[in-house]
Design a protein around this motif. Structure first.
Motif, short mmCIF file in Angstrom:
data_model
loop_
_atom_site.label_atom_id
_atom_site.label_comp_id
_atom_site.label_asym_id
_atom_site.label_seq_id
_atom_site.Cartn_x
_atom_site.Cartn_y
_atom_site.Cartn_z
N MET A 147 0.83 -1.22 0.00
CA MET A 147 0.00 0.00 0.00
C MET A 147 0.86 1.27 0.00
SD MET A 147 -3.11 -0.93 2.53
CE MET A 147 -3.89 0.66 2.47
N LEU A 148 2.00 1.20 0.71
CA LEU A 148 2.87 2.37 0.81
C LEU A 148 3.34 2.85 -0.56
CD1 LEU A 148 4.30 4.33 2.66
CD2 LEU A 148 6.11 2.66 2.99
N GLY A 149 3.54 1.89 -1.47
CA GLY A 149 3.97 2.26 -2.82
C GLY A 149 2.90 3.00 -3.61
N MET A 150 1.68 3.03 -3.06
CA MET A 150 0.57 3.65 -3.82
C MET A 150 -0.02 4.87 -3.14
SD MET A 150 -1.65 0.40 -5.10
CE MET A 150 -1.76 -0.44 -3.54
N ARG A 151 0.33 5.08 -1.86
CA ARG A 151 -0.36 6.11 -1.07
C ARG A 151 -0.29 7.51 -1.68
NH1 ARG A 151 -2.37 5.03 3.82
NH2 ARG A 151 -1.85 3.01 4.75
N PHE A 152 0.79 7.79 -2.39
CA PHE A 152 0.96 9.14 -2.93
C PHE A 152 0.60 9.19 -4.42
CE2 PHE A 152 4.74 6.65 -2.22
CZ PHE A 152 5.20 6.46 -3.52
N LEU A 153 0.03 8.09 -4.93
CA LEU A 153 -0.40 8.10 -6.34
C LEU A 153 -1.84 8.58 -6.41
CD1 LEU A 153 1.08 4.67 -7.53
CD2 LEU A 153 2.12 6.94 -7.62
N ASP A 154 -2.27 8.84 -7.61
CA ASP A 154 -3.63 9.34 -7.77
C ASP A 154 -4.60 8.16 -7.79
OD1 ASP A 154 -5.48 11.26 -7.97
OD2 ASP A 154 -5.20 11.67 -10.11
N ILE A 155 -4.65 7.45 -6.69
CA ILE A 155 -5.53 6.28 -6.59
C ILE A 155 -6.54 6.57 -5.48
CG2 ILE A 155 -5.63 3.81 -5.98
CD1 ILE A 155 -2.79 3.55 -7.11
N PRO A 156 -7.83 6.39 -5.72
CA PRO A 156 -8.81 6.69 -4.67
C PRO A 156 -8.52 5.85 -3.42
CG PRO A 156 -9.89 6.20 -6.75
CD PRO A 156 -8.45 5.89 -6.94
N PRO A 157 -8.66 6.46 -2.24
CA PRO A 157 -8.31 5.76 -1.00
C PRO A 157 -8.95 4.37 -0.89
CG PRO A 157 -8.78 8.03 -0.52
CD PRO A 157 -9.08 7.84 -1.98
N GLY A 158 -10.21 4.25 -1.32
CA GLY A 158 -10.90 2.96 -1.20
C GLY A 158 -10.28 1.88 -2.08
N GLN A 159 -9.56 2.33 -3.11
CA GLN A 159 -9.00 1.39 -4.08
C GLN A 159 -7.64 0.86 -3.63
OE1 GLN A 159 -10.98 0.83 -6.76
NE2 GLN A 159 -9.60 -0.78 -7.54
N LEU A 160 -6.98 1.58 -2.74
CA LEU A 160 -5.61 1.21 -2.33
C LEU A 160 -5.54 -0.21 -1.79
CD1 LEU A 160 -4.18 4.34 -0.42
CD2 LEU A 160 -3.66 3.56 -2.71
N LYS A 161 -6.42 -0.50 -0.85
CA LYS A 161 -6.38 -1.79 -0.19
C LYS A 161 -6.73 -2.91 -1.18
CE LYS A 161 -7.05 -3.32 4.48
NZ LYS A 161 -7.60 -3.03 5.78
N LYS A 162 -7.68 -2.61 -2.06
CA LYS A 162 -8.11 -3.62 -3.03
C LYS A 162 -6.95 -3.94 -3.98
CE LYS A 162 -11.62 -4.69 -6.45
NZ LYS A 162 -10.61 -5.26 -7.33
N ASN A 163 -6.30 -2.87 -4.50
CA ASN A 163 -5.15 -3.09 -5.41
C ASN A 163 -4.05 -3.90 -4.72
OD1 ASN A 163 -6.52 -1.53 -7.19
ND2 ASN A 163 -4.90 0.00 -7.49
N ALA A 164 -3.78 -3.53 -3.45
CA ALA A 164 -2.72 -4.22 -2.72
C ALA A 164 -3.09 -5.69 -2.51
CB ALA A 164 -2.48 -3.53 -1.38
N GLY A 165 -4.35 -5.92 -2.12
CA GLY A 165 -4.81 -7.29 -1.89
C GLY A 165 -4.74 -8.10 -3.18
N ASP A 166 -5.19 -7.50 -4.29
CA ASP A 166 -5.15 -8.20 -5.58
C ASP A 166 -3.71 -8.56 -5.97
OD1 ASP A 166 -7.84 -7.92 -5.69
OD2 ASP A 166 -7.86 -6.31 -7.20
N ALA A 167 -2.80 -7.60 -5.74
CA ALA A 167 -1.40 -7.84 -6.12
C ALA A 167 -0.81 -8.98 -5.29
CB ALA A 167 -0.59 -6.56 -5.92
N LEU A 168 -1.17 -9.00 -4.00
CA LEU A 168 -0.64 -10.08 -3.16
C LEU A 168 -1.23 -11.43 -3.58
CD1 LEU A 168 -0.57 -8.30 0.33
CD2 LEU A 168 1.39 -9.21 -0.92
N VAL A 169 -2.47 -11.43 -4.03
CA VAL A 169 -3.06 -12.67 -4.54
C VAL A 169 -2.30 -13.12 -5.79
CG1 VAL A 169 -5.14 -13.67 -5.62
CG2 VAL A 169 -5.36 -12.25 -3.57
N LYS A 170 -1.99 -12.16 -6.66
CA LYS A 170 -1.29 -12.52 -7.91
C LYS A 170 0.07 -13.16 -7.64
CE LYS A 170 -3.34 -9.10 -10.95
NZ LYS A 170 -3.16 -7.72 -11.44
N VAL A 171 0.75 -12.69 -6.60
CA VAL A 171 2.07 -13.27 -6.30
C VAL A 171 1.96 -14.44 -5.32
CG1 VAL A 171 3.28 -11.11 -6.76
CG2 VAL A 171 2.59 -11.65 -4.42
N GLY A 172 0.72 -14.79 -4.97
CA GLY A 172 0.49 -15.97 -4.11
C GLY A 172 0.85 -15.73 -2.66
N LEU A 173 0.69 -14.52 -2.20
CA LEU A 173 1.08 -14.24 -0.80
C LEU A 173 -0.07 -13.66 0.02
CD1 LEU A 173 4.66 -12.73 -0.66
CD2 LEU A 173 3.87 -14.90 0.23
#
Lengths: 295, 222
Positions: free
Chosen positions: B101-127
């Protein structure tokens, strides 16, 4: 930054981590900042108390005008009116010779019996002129131009000394506030620099990820603010406790000193110390950040 | 996406790290950069992410000239890149999820989307099962996958992975390469450095840049 409020919890957590990573040093910094602010709080309190005392004494600043006893009551009243019209005069009244005698008897106390050796009342009536101390020179000058005045007892030496004391206390107060301010700035900016050096790797990582400088710096600014606010609170508590005891100690042996109400003094002192700690925390952190960045 | 013309890099101590680099990378491409240690692979990636500036020639990444003195533009460039660092550069004391999430906090990503993106990425890498583990408690391989998740969660236009196969056996190295190249799409290019050219022997439709003493040769694989 759009996500600033969303990131508020993150910033606080980061600030906590920065403090935790160098806990001992931060605790010492908090206590030293607290002690510096305590000195400041005590100086400010003494400053206010002395200002109150000086003000009370200044209000007692008076000049005695002795007039020619041969002039009639009408002339005395006329003189009284003229003196009242001088700029810098607060209050004017005639002290009759009996009142002058009674006053001296009160001052002498047990020794007042020496006055009984006089066949007649040795005191003359006079005009008691209460003045604004800073206008003393003008008042004396104006009195010199009036007719019917035999002589003026101006207590100049005492009044001048009083004025000097008030000036010295003021300058001393500003000097201590400046010294404490600079010390706090140096301490806080040093703490922030240390925090930045201890966190260089995460900071570099965030930079490589494209984080804005504000995003990186804000937790460090918070650390500075939290440390000075903590120090300010510690100082305010210590100073409130100390003032309580000072008041108790002074109430007995020095009842004639016109102290301001303790509650007002303490609440005023807390407001000043907390505001100063917040300002110095932010300014010190900004100094620390800019010096770390330039390195 | 990347356009380098006769680019060179000389470090302040006088070392010539790169010379005569000419290359063009288009969206949707996979580029492997191979070479022995000290051949200039990492220096080249540093140039691409604006961590170093060319001392010769001209370089444009995502349309942005990589030149000194344009801090704001370089920061914008870095925001559009998903870097996977050689030593991962995960931030200690934080969980895998917090790092991503830290890698995205300062990007133009809506706050509600941060956790979802992070969760999806962790699923993709199997973690996904390690999302709330502190990164210092993760194994080397898990840390590497968190670093990859942090890079891809930002939905970057360019993924730069520096030696992601270092210290891995062949099977695990291939898995990591497969994972990284799976993020390539029409808009996203992936550039991977490795000192083990044998790992990319079977690759198709990828560019291969071979670095040697700061110079490059390139070929199309497959």
């Amino acid at each position: 930054m759009k996500n600033f409020f969303y990131n508020a919890a993150y910033f606080l957590k980061e600030a906590k981590t920065v403090i935790r990573l160098n806990l001992l040093s931060n605790i010492f910094s908090l206590f030293s900042t607290g002690l510096i602010f305590f000195i400041l709080a005590m100086v400010i309190s003494c400053w206010w108390i002395s200002a109150q005392v000086v003000k009370a004494i200044q209000e007692e600043a008076e000049i005695n005008v002795f007039f020619d006893e041969s002039i009639g009551d009408g002339d005395v009243m006329q003189l009284l009116g003229k003196i009242k019209g001088i700029e810098g005069v607060r209050e004017v009244r005639v002290v009759a010779e009996d009142e002058a005698y009674d006053r001296m008897a009160a001052i002498l106390g047990k020794e007042a019996r020496v006055l009984e050796f006089f066949d007649d009342n040795p005191f003359s009536p006079f005009i008691e002129v209460k003045i604004y101390l800073e206008k003393m020179d003008t008042v004396l000058e104006e009195l010199g131009t009036l007719t019917g005045i035999q002589h003026v007892r101006d207590n100049r030496a005492v009044l001048d000394r009083l004025r000097n004391i008030a000036g010295v206390l003021n300058s001393l107060g500003y000097l201590v506030v400046a010294a404490v301010g600079i010390s706090t700035l140096v301490i806080i900016s040093h703490i922030i620099r240390l925090g930045i050096f201890n966190n260089q790797e995460p900071i570099d990582t965030l930079r490589l990820l494209g984080a804005p400088e504000f995003f990186i710096a804000f937790p460090f600014l918070l650390v500075g603010l939290l440390l000075t606010l903590g120090g300010g609170m510690l100082a305010a508590a210590l100073a409130a406790f100390a003032l309580k005891h000072v008041y108790i100690q002074m109430a007995g042996p020095l009842p004639f000193i016109p102290l301001p109400p303790r509650e007002a003094l303490v609440s005023g002192m807390i407001i000043v110390v907390m505001s100063l700690s917040a300002i110095l925390g932010i300014v010190g952190s900004l100094f620390g950040l800019s010096s770390a960045k330039s390195n | 996406m990347i356009e380098a013309k006769d680019v060179g890099l000389r470090y302040p101590d006088g070392t010539l790290a790169l010379k005569n680099i000419d290359l063009r990378v288009e969206p949707g491409e996979i580029v492997y950069i191979t070479g022995s240690n000290g051949s200039g692979k990492t220096s080249l990636l540093k140039l691409f992410m604006g961590a170093e500036y060319p001392t010769m020639g001209s370089l444009k990444v995502l349309g942005q000239p990589v030149v000194k003195g344009q801090a704001a533009a370089i920061r914008q460039l870095r925001m559009a890149i998903g870097p996977v660092f050689q030593e991962f550069r995960l931030i200690k004391g934080r969980t895998a999820m917090e790092n991503v999430m830290l890698g995205m906090r300062f990007l133009d990503i809506p706050p509600g989307q941060l956790k979802k993106n992070a969760g999806d990425a962790l699923v993709k890498v199997g973690l996904e099962h390690k999302a709330h583990s502190l990164v210092e408690n993760l194994s080397w391989g898990e840390s590497q996958r968190v670093a990859i998740a942090r890079a891809v969660a930002r939905k970057p236009a360019l993924i730069l992975a520096d030696e992601p196969t270092g210290n891995l056996d062949k099977d695990n190295a291939l898995k990591i390469l497969e994972l990284l190249t799976s993020f390539k799409d029409k808009k996203t290019a992936v550039i991977i450095t490795t000192h083990a050219p044998h790992l990319i022997e079977g690759e198709k439709d990828a560019k291969h840049i071979r670095m040697e003493k700061g110079s490059m040769n390139w070929e199309r694989l497959g």
